[in-house]
Each structure stands twice: as structure tokens, then as C-alpha cells.
Design a protein around this motif. Sequence first.
Motif, PDB file in Angstrom:
ATOM      1  N   GLY A 160     -10.940 -13.787  -1.914  1.00  0.00           N
ATOM      2  CA  GLY A 160     -10.041 -14.655  -2.681  1.00  0.00           C
ATOM      3  C   GLY A 160      -9.466 -15.747  -1.801  1.00  0.00           C
ATOM      4  N   ARG A 161      -8.143 -15.781  -1.688  1.00  0.00           N
ATOM      5  CA  ARG A 161      -7.467 -16.811  -0.883  1.00  0.00           C
ATOM      6  C   ARG A 161      -7.140 -16.338   0.527  1.00  0.00           C
ATOM      7  N   VAL A 162      -7.449 -15.085   0.850  1.00  0.00           N
ATOM      8  CA  VAL A 162      -7.091 -14.514   2.153  1.00  0.00           C
ATOM      9  C   VAL A 162      -8.276 -14.605   3.105  1.00  0.00           C
ATOM     10  N   GLU A 199      -4.879  -8.662  -2.685  1.00  0.00           N
ATOM     11  CA  GLU A 199      -5.581  -9.667  -3.491  1.00  0.00           C
ATOM     12  C   GLU A 199      -6.498  -8.985  -4.516  1.00  0.00           C
TER      13      GLU A 199
END
Length: 357
Positions: A160-162, A199
Amino acid sequence: MGATFGRNLRMTIFGESHGKGIGLVLDGLPPGSAINEEFIREEMARRAPGQNLLSTQRKEADAFIIESGVFEGKAAGTPLCALIPNSDQHSKDYSILKNQMRPGHADYAGKIKYKGFNDYRGGGHFSGRLTAPLVFVGAVAKSILKEKGVVVGAHIARIGRVTDTLFNPLGETAERLQGLRRYILPVLDASRAPLMEAEVMAAREEKDSVGGVIEVMAIGVPPGIGEPFFDSLESRLSHALFSVPAVKGVEFGAGFGISALKGSEANDPMRFDGEQVITTKNNNGGITGGITNGMPVLFRVAIKPTPSISRPQQTVDLAAGEDAVLEITGRHDPCIVPRAVPVIEAVAAWTLLDMML
């Protein structure tokens, strides 16, 4: 049907997600190659579903039965055949999918391709379940490569965004690469694992899914492996990697980022390290002209979010000939990335060994 791949180490996969079982036939193993069944089990367990809330709750041990090609723990020189029985199918969960196509899946394309005769349950032959044979072959290849001084390892570069920190392009130790396989979320910066887990769990709670990026490194690969143009190592790796369900992108070395550099920045300066030629950067990912140059082989793979989500989705009902709204039931991964790590490693090991033989 393109179920066979490899030149010197050829594998054919067979089976469907909800059939009696899946498996493989592997031809071209050098006679006398050690077949370490315990190591194969360990690698298969890394991919197996139902081990935690980060993956589908389908319970499959990925136990295998070697039917032929192995005698007294060594490759006999004849084709190795292995069966992996299916034991936890919920086929009723998929009855609606005979006519309602899942967005992002191969349901529609497969129905057209095979004129409606394909097994649609769980994705049939298109299912990620068919990556289990890849892990089997990858485990065999890793054992042989280790004897040649080659080690393949991978970590999760993004969920995801991590993001995680990236491999040192000039190389990592064998111990670090091999140590990553002990973790459910293999990362270089341990502080990123709980953020990635959060996430995934957030996506699960939202009845959604997330994707990510896997970074792979192979060390000890000698220079001179590969061919120019159509049989370049990049070409062969990409072919095999894009055969893995959910893979939507592959980049080597600096990848797409190299397009923003000047030649003076992108080139990898060379020097002697004793009698060995090395480079002081590795923007090309250890491959130039399609051939290994002795530096670590480095690439990243983009994995798309699992398309099976429980949210209502716009689709079509082919039997009714009209638009429809689909709400998928059943057991699905909110994020396929952790279970894909051993699969991507396996494909890399198998392809490298195939080209080295």
C-alpha cells in the motif's frame, strides 16, 4: 495451452484451484542433484494459505507427493512428477461466478478463451493456487544454486502506502538474504512490518485489498549468463515473472528511475577488485546487454491488489445479457504480497538455474 516453460529445466504445471489437486512435471534436472524434501516443505509453508489474518483463511498444507524422478534423495535423471492435493475447497462460494464476471479477474477472458468449458471455481487454472508448483521447483533450484555459490532472497519493498528501505544495489550478505525467509513480513527495517500489517488489516476491515512491491536480489551469479536480444536474462526473467498471477510490472536495477538520469549518472563505473571486475554502482541491476556482469542481479516486481473484494462491484451477467452488481463471498487475501514473496524468489531461482545449466 502455455503450461510449460523453461529451456534446460522445463516445467509443466497442471490442475485447478478446486479440482482434486495440482502439480508439476519437471524435466532436465541434472542426475544426482540433491532433492531436499524438508527444505521444499519449508518453502511451501511460506506460501501456504490460512496461516494468519493477513491471508485467505483457506487451509491448505501444500503437502506434496513425489511420484517419480527421485531415487534415494537424488534426481534420477528422469522427469520429476509431484502432486499437491487440494483439501479445503468451498466450491459453493463460486456458483454465482458461472455467469457473473469478477472485475480484475480472468473470469471473462478465460470464459471466452475456453468457450465456457473452463473450471471457474476459485479461478480454476488461473488461480494463485497454481503458484504452489512454482515454489516447489524454486526450492529445488535454490538447493542446486547454493552449491554453485548463488543465493536468492527477497523482501517486501512496499505494501500500500508503506515502504521499506531497499537493498544495497552493490550487494547484501547471504546471511541477510536467507534470514529474510523466517518472517511473515520480510522487511529490512523491522519498524515497517507493523505499519504494513496495519495497512493490510485496515483494507480487510474496509472489505478491500492492497497491493505492493517485492524486491529480489541474487548474489554470486557469475558473469556471462544470458544472451543478447530475445534470450536476455531480463527477457527470460520477465517472461516467467509475468506468468505469476497479480504481477503487473517488473523493473531491473534503477528501473524506470534511470530514464530521468543523464548517461554520466546512469552508467556503472568499472574497476578491478583484485582480479575481479566490479562496478561502483549497479543501476543496470547486474545485467548489461542481456548478460550478467558479475554484480548482484537486482529487480523489483509490482503486485496488484487482490481483485476479489467483498465490496459491491459493477460487472455483467453473461447469462442474462445485462449489467449486474456483484458482491463476492468466500475466503480471499486482503493482500497477496506476503505470500507472493516466496513465489517470486522461486521463479527467479528457477530461471537463473535454467539459464546456467
